[in-house]
Design a protein around this motif. Structure first.
Motif, PDB file in Angstrom:
ATOM      1  N   GLU A 108      10.474  78.984 -55.404  1.00  0.00           N
ATOM      2  CA  GLU A 108       8.984  78.516 -55.177  1.00  0.00           C
ATOM      3  C   GLU A 108       8.578  77.868 -54.169  1.00  0.00           C
ATOM      4  OE1 GLU A 108       6.822  78.489 -57.311  1.00  0.00           O
ATOM      5  OE2 GLU A 108       7.490  78.517 -59.450  1.00  0.00           O
ATOM      6  N   ILE A 109       9.614  77.312 -53.212  1.00  0.00           N
ATOM      7  CA  ILE A 109       9.387  76.775 -51.752  1.00  0.00           C
ATOM      8  C   ILE A 109       9.054  77.984 -51.104  1.00  0.00           C
ATOM      9  CG2 ILE A 109      10.378  75.938 -49.625  1.00  0.00           C
ATOM     10  CD1 ILE A 109      12.117  74.119 -51.383  1.00  0.00           C
ATOM     11  N   ALA A 110       9.577  79.096 -51.164  1.00  0.00           N
ATOM     12  CA  ALA A 110       9.248  80.593 -50.374  1.00  0.00           C
ATOM     13  C   ALA A 110       7.781  80.911 -50.598  1.00  0.00           C
ATOM     14  CB  ALA A 110      10.566  81.369 -50.551  1.00  0.00           C
ATOM     15  N   ILE A 111       7.456  80.793 -52.004  1.00  0.00           N
ATOM     16  CA  ILE A 111       6.181  81.326 -52.363  1.00  0.00           C
ATOM     17  C   ILE A 111       5.279  80.344 -51.990  1.00  0.00           C
ATOM     18  CG2 ILE A 111       4.822  81.582 -54.546  1.00  0.00           C
ATOM     19  CD1 ILE A 111       7.424  82.675 -55.891  1.00  0.00           C
ATOM     20  N   ALA A 112       5.396  79.060 -51.926  1.00  0.00           N
ATOM     21  CA  ALA A 112       4.237  78.287 -51.513  1.00  0.00           C
ATOM     22  C   ALA A 112       4.186  78.282 -50.098  1.00  0.00           C
ATOM     23  CB  ALA A 112       5.012  76.675 -51.858  1.00  0.00           C
ATOM     24  N   ALA A 113       5.351  78.452 -49.267  1.00  0.00           N
ATOM     25  CA  ALA A 113       5.143  78.628 -47.735  1.00  0.00           C
ATOM     26  C   ALA A 113       4.363  79.824 -47.624  1.00  0.00           C
ATOM     27  CB  ALA A 113       6.551  78.923 -47.197  1.00  0.00           C
ATOM     28  N   CYS A 114       4.572  81.029 -48.424  1.00  0.00           N
ATOM     29  CA  CYS A 114       3.944  82.336 -48.064  1.00  0.00           C
ATOM     30  C   CYS A 114       2.631  82.173 -48.340  1.00  0.00           C
ATOM     31  CB  CYS A 114       4.540  83.221 -49.181  1.00  0.00           C
ATOM     32  SG  CYS A 114       3.662  84.833 -49.134  1.00  0.00           S
ATOM     33  N   ASP A 115       2.120  81.400 -49.566  1.00  0.00           N
ATOM     34  CA  ASP A 115       0.801  81.191 -50.033  1.00  0.00           C
ATOM     35  C   ASP A 115      -0.064  80.260 -49.152  1.00  0.00           C
ATOM     36  OD1 ASP A 115      -0.860  82.244 -52.039  1.00  0.00           O
ATOM     37  OD2 ASP A 115      -0.928  80.284 -52.992  1.00  0.00           O
ATOM     38  N   LEU A 116       0.854  79.204 -48.569  1.00  0.00           N
ATOM     39  CA  LEU A 116       0.111  78.450 -47.604  1.00  0.00           C
ATOM     40  C   LEU A 116      -0.359  79.110 -46.411  1.00  0.00           C
ATOM     41  CD1 LEU A 116      -0.354  75.817 -46.116  1.00  0.00           C
ATOM     42  CD2 LEU A 116       1.941  75.689 -45.266  1.00  0.00           C
ATOM     43  N   ALA A 117       0.410  80.393 -45.830  1.00  0.00           N
ATOM     44  CA  ALA A 117       0.003  81.436 -44.895  1.00  0.00           C
ATOM     45  C   ALA A 117      -1.240  82.026 -45.238  1.00  0.00           C
ATOM     46  CB  ALA A 117       1.039  82.089 -44.547  1.00  0.00           C
ATOM     47  N   GLU A 118      -1.274  82.606 -46.502  1.00  0.00           N
ATOM     48  CA  GLU A 118      -2.466  83.280 -47.041  1.00  0.00           C
ATOM     49  C   GLU A 118      -3.778  82.613 -47.011  1.00  0.00           C
ATOM     50  OE1 GLU A 118      -0.612  85.355 -46.781  1.00  0.00           O
ATOM     51  OE2 GLU A 118       1.183  85.443 -48.141  1.00  0.00           O
ATOM     52  N   THR A 313      -2.529  87.279 -51.017  1.00  0.00           N
ATOM     53  CA  THR A 313      -2.477  86.430 -51.937  1.00  0.00           C
ATOM     54  C   THR A 313      -2.562  86.701 -53.527  1.00  0.00           C
ATOM     55  OG1 THR A 313      -3.723  84.278 -52.582  1.00  0.00           O
ATOM     56  CG2 THR A 313      -5.000  86.035 -52.430  1.00  0.00           C
ATOM     57  N   VAL A 314      -2.867  87.780 -53.655  1.00  0.00           N
ATOM     58  CA  VAL A 314      -2.888  88.635 -55.148  1.00  0.00           C
ATOM     59  C   VAL A 314      -1.343  88.747 -55.230  1.00  0.00           C
ATOM     60  CG1 VAL A 314      -3.022  90.859 -56.179  1.00  0.00           C
ATOM     61  CG2 VAL A 314      -5.139  89.891 -54.867  1.00  0.00           C
ATOM     62  N   THR A 315      -0.517  89.414 -54.438  1.00  0.00           N
ATOM     63  CA  THR A 315       0.641  89.600 -54.703  1.00  0.00           C
ATOM     64  C   THR A 315       1.791  88.329 -54.739  1.00  0.00           C
ATOM     65  OG1 THR A 315       1.114  89.911 -52.384  1.00  0.00           O
ATOM     66  CG2 THR A 315       0.874  91.960 -53.785  1.00  0.00           C
ATOM     67  N   GLY A 316       1.250  87.336 -53.787  1.00  0.00           N
ATOM     68  CA  GLY A 316       1.912  85.933 -53.939  1.00  0.00           C
ATOM     69  C   GLY A 316       1.696  85.258 -55.118  1.00  0.00           C
ATOM     70  N   THR A 317       0.778  85.174 -55.695  1.00  0.00           N
ATOM     71  CA  THR A 317       0.576  84.537 -56.928  1.00  0.00           C
ATOM     72  C   THR A 317       1.393  85.546 -58.230  1.00  0.00           C
ATOM     73  OG1 THR A 317      -1.425  85.499 -57.184  1.00  0.00           O
ATOM     74  CG2 THR A 317      -1.413  83.246 -56.548  1.00  0.00           C
ATOM     75  N   LEU A 318       1.173  86.858 -58.059  1.00  0.00           N
ATOM     76  CA  LEU A 318       2.143  87.513 -59.228  1.00  0.00           C
ATOM     77  C   LEU A 318       3.442  86.997 -58.935  1.00  0.00           C
ATOM     78  CD1 LEU A 318       0.671  91.109 -58.833  1.00  0.00           C
ATOM     79  CD2 LEU A 318       0.272  89.381 -60.590  1.00  0.00           C
ATOM     80  N   ALA A 319       4.066  87.203 -57.640  1.00  0.00           N
ATOM     81  CA  ALA A 319       5.398  86.444 -57.506  1.00  0.00           C
ATOM     82  C   ALA A 319       5.669  85.498 -58.210  1.00  0.00           C
ATOM     83  CB  ALA A 319       5.872  86.753 -55.930  1.00  0.00           C
ATOM     84  N   GLY A 320       4.715  84.483 -58.086  1.00  0.00           N
ATOM     85  CA  GLY A 320       4.835  82.993 -58.544  1.00  0.00           C
ATOM     86  C   GLY A 320       5.313  83.246 -60.032  1.00  0.00           C
ATOM     87  N   GLN A 321       4.478  84.006 -60.887  1.00  0.00           N
ATOM     88  CA  GLN A 321       4.695  84.088 -62.094  1.00  0.00           C
ATOM     89  C   GLN A 321       6.054  84.737 -62.590  1.00  0.00           C
ATOM     90  OE1 GLN A 321       1.404  86.335 -64.146  1.00  0.00           O
ATOM     91  NE2 GLN A 321       2.591  86.770 -65.811  1.00  0.00           N
TER      92      GLN A 321
END
Length: 623
Positions: A108-118, A313-321
């Motif tokens: 989740e930290i990784a996805i949050a960091a990634c989404d922050l970049a997007e 951001t589309v793929t990042g939110t899918l990864a979060g799910q």
């Protein structure tokens, strides 16, 4: 076991595509959704910083990262195709609850960091193109969550087409940028020879690796390949592996071209003109026009940046799910999950911009990529374990040579990260006014993560995955039926979902009908495959559900009850009424999970949608 991205699971048929090209085309798509993570705004920040500070000398890092990514993504796709599990699900079946909670937290930290970049990348692009303030640009990025929901409801192929269009926009933009920049080709080729100018270059190099090989992409790819429905025979699986490797090779090489183009653009413009400190995307945009002599250079740069942020951001939110459902076996409404993911990224972005201003966005982007790189070991090592296991992979495990190469890649990434962490902590200790605080907080935390990493590496792989049905076994049910003299109901339907709610439903049904009544246990398979193909679906969840339903029947029959079973496919609120209205039932008994208020919004409710569609009484039993 629930399916990740269940709304699109096995929703793309490939069996009827007979000819070679049409067959390949049916499989192409998942890697393009993955590849956008390799050309997201975080990459832009690290590539611009690398190109402006060190010229072409870090091009070899991009090439090495791309080769690493190709191998790791193909391993991720192999896991999903063969086992019908994504990486998070495979981890949950293999490691203890405690370890899985930590791995989930890190993911989740990784996805949050990634989404922050997007979020930052898109906001910067909007700011540059339309002159909208950065804070407002960040808030606008909330809206693309609803775009994602719209796209996924239209089907995975529509989403893939949307992403491919955005990737094409990015690609064409940089083709023109290269024409404008006129890079020195001999220096480009020289940059492919490994070299490391200094320790600052190492920090950028690790950022590039983190921006290129992303942990969330490993989770994502292992799930997206399951959107294809193909022949589950050994020949069919082998063919799917081949076509998905072709898909990965094309998509990731395109991502390499984009990353290399950004770094080359920075080297050919900023480094060449002695502008070594250009690390901010805004600065790069500002200097492109005077340096290249055309107004189209900054415009194309901003358009490509928005396209990169939107697609990523589309793929990042899918990864979060995928991560939440896989590690926690927690299924919430997709739109809720996606808004949560986006808010986790937006809140820190807004706070940092408000406190420090817009000038720190470049540093924030690079930091987000270094954080991603630090998480990589915790995703790569389990992945290598899983795809090397003969039992789990059913004969499709990777060869010894591939295992060696994969472990070398893992060693390189973990070693670089260990050096980075050591250097950073040493620097903090030397400059800190109260080093004891760091010795009792940061240092133990670092050793804790090192111990976790060693545990994951050393732990022998569990050959037989833990069964997902442990808590669902009918032998765990506590039946408290007590005989009565008279019973009014003779034909009773009971909806079961293999949860603890079944216990209350069965007990109340038996109180209504006694030992002489006829009972029909109804269970609905809710996968997307079931929605698309009905009773013809052949996936893991259907197999498990059929087995459990038969176990229920056998155990209850042994206790003297007359039991029939009915397995339906699709949405419960649609399928259950059809079964009920077609039968001759006196009453339907249904257990609930006790959701109220907010939980109904998060998890949805079947009862409200069902009760108006049936023609017999409905008994709702709250556990």
């Amino acid at each position: 076991m629930t399916k990740s991205l269940e709304e699109v699971h096995q929703s793309v048929a490939t069996e009827h595509k007979k000819t070679g090209f049409r067959k390949i085309l049916a499989f192409l798509g998942p890697a393009y959704l993955v590849s956008v993570g390799y050309m997201d705004p975080g990459n832009w920040a690290t590539d611009i910083a690398g190109g402006s500070q060190f010229g072409y000398s870090l091009l070899w890092v991009l090439l090495m990262s791309n080769l690493m990514a190709l191998l790791l993504q193909s391993l991720s796709a192999r896991l999903g195709i063969v086992t019908q599990r994504d990486l998070a699900q495979a981890s949950r079946e293999t490691y203890s609850k405690f370890i899985n909670y930590i791995l989930y937290f890190l993911a989740e930290i990784a996805i949050a960091a990634c989404d922050l970049a997007e979020v930052l990348g898109m906001a910067i692009g909007i700011n540059l193109l339309f002159d909208i303030p950065l804070i407002e640009g960040v808030l606008i990025t909330v809206l693309d969550t609803f775009l994602l929901l719209f796209l996924i409801n239209k089907g995975i192929r529509k989403m893939e087409a949307f992403i491919i269009v955005l990737v094409a926009i990015i690609g064409f933009s940089f083709i023109f940028e290269m024409i404008f920049a006129e890079p020195e080709l001999d220096k480009v080729l020289y940059g492919l020879i490994p070299s490391m100018p200094n320790s600052a270059a190492l920090y950028i190099a690790i950022g590039i690796i983190g921006a290129t090989v992303m942990p969330h992409n490993l989770y994502l790819h292992s799930s997206l390949v399951q959107t294809r429905k193909f022949d589950r025979t050994p020949a069919g699986i082998k063919q799917a592996l081949k076509y998905n490797f072709i898909d990965s090779t094309i998509a990731l090489n395109l991502a390499f071209f984009v990353n290399a183009a950004i770094l080359i653009l920075a080297a050919a413009t900023f480094y060449k003109n002695g502008m070594f400190e250009v690390a901010e995307i805004q600065d790069a945009h500002q200097f492109l026009q005077p340096l290249l002599g055309t107004k189209w250079a900054p415009i194309l740069f901003a358009v490509a940046l928005i396209a990169a942020g939107q697609s990523s951001t589309v793929t990042g939110t899918l990864a979060g799910q995928i991560v939440m459902e896989g590690y926690l076996n927690l299924r919430i409404q997709p739109w809720v999950r996606r808004i949560i993911t986006r808010l986790i990224a937006i809140v820190p972005a807004v706070i940092v911009i408000l406190i420090y201003g817009e000038s720190v966005t470049g540093k924030l982007l690079i930091l987000s990529q270094v954080i991603l790189s630090l998480q990589l070991g915790f995703a790569i090592i389990p992945l290598i374990h899983f795809v090397s296991d003969k039992t789990k992979m059913k004969g499709f495990h990777i060869s010894r040579i591939t295992q060696v190469v994969a472990w070398i890649i893992a060693l390189i990434i973990v070693s670089l990260n260990a050096k980075l962490v050591y250097d950073e902590i040493t620097s903090w200790l030397e400059s800190a006014s109260h080093p004891l605080i760091l010795w009792f907080t940061v240092v133990p935390l670092a050793f804790g993560f090192l111990a976790l990493l060693l545990y994951i590496i050393a732990k022998p792989f569990i050959a037989r995955a833990k069964s997902d049905i442990e808590n669902h076994s009918p032998h765990h049910l506590k039946l408290q039926y007590s005989p009565r003299e008279t019973y009014s109901k003779k034909n009773i339907a009971i909806s079961v979902d293999f949860s603890k709610a079944d216990e209350a439903a069965l007990n109340n049904a038996f109180e209504l009908g006694g030992i002489d009544a006829q009972y029909t246990l109804i269970h609905i398979v809710e996968t997307v495959g079931a929605l698309m193909y009905g009773g013809h679906v052949d996936d893991h969840e259907t197999t498990i559900d059929e087995k459990l339903l038969l176990e229920y029947k056998e155990m209850l029959s042994q206790k003297g009850f007359r039991i029939e079973t009915e397995l339906g496919f699709g949405k419960p609120n649609t399928v259950i009424p059809k079964i009920i209205n077609a039968g001759n039932f006196d009453v339907l008994v249904m257990g609930t999970h006790g959701h109220t208020g907010l939980k109904d919004i998060l998890f949805g409710t079947t009862v409200d949608k069902l009760r108006h569609k049936i023609s017999i009484p409905l008994l709702i039993v709250k556990r």
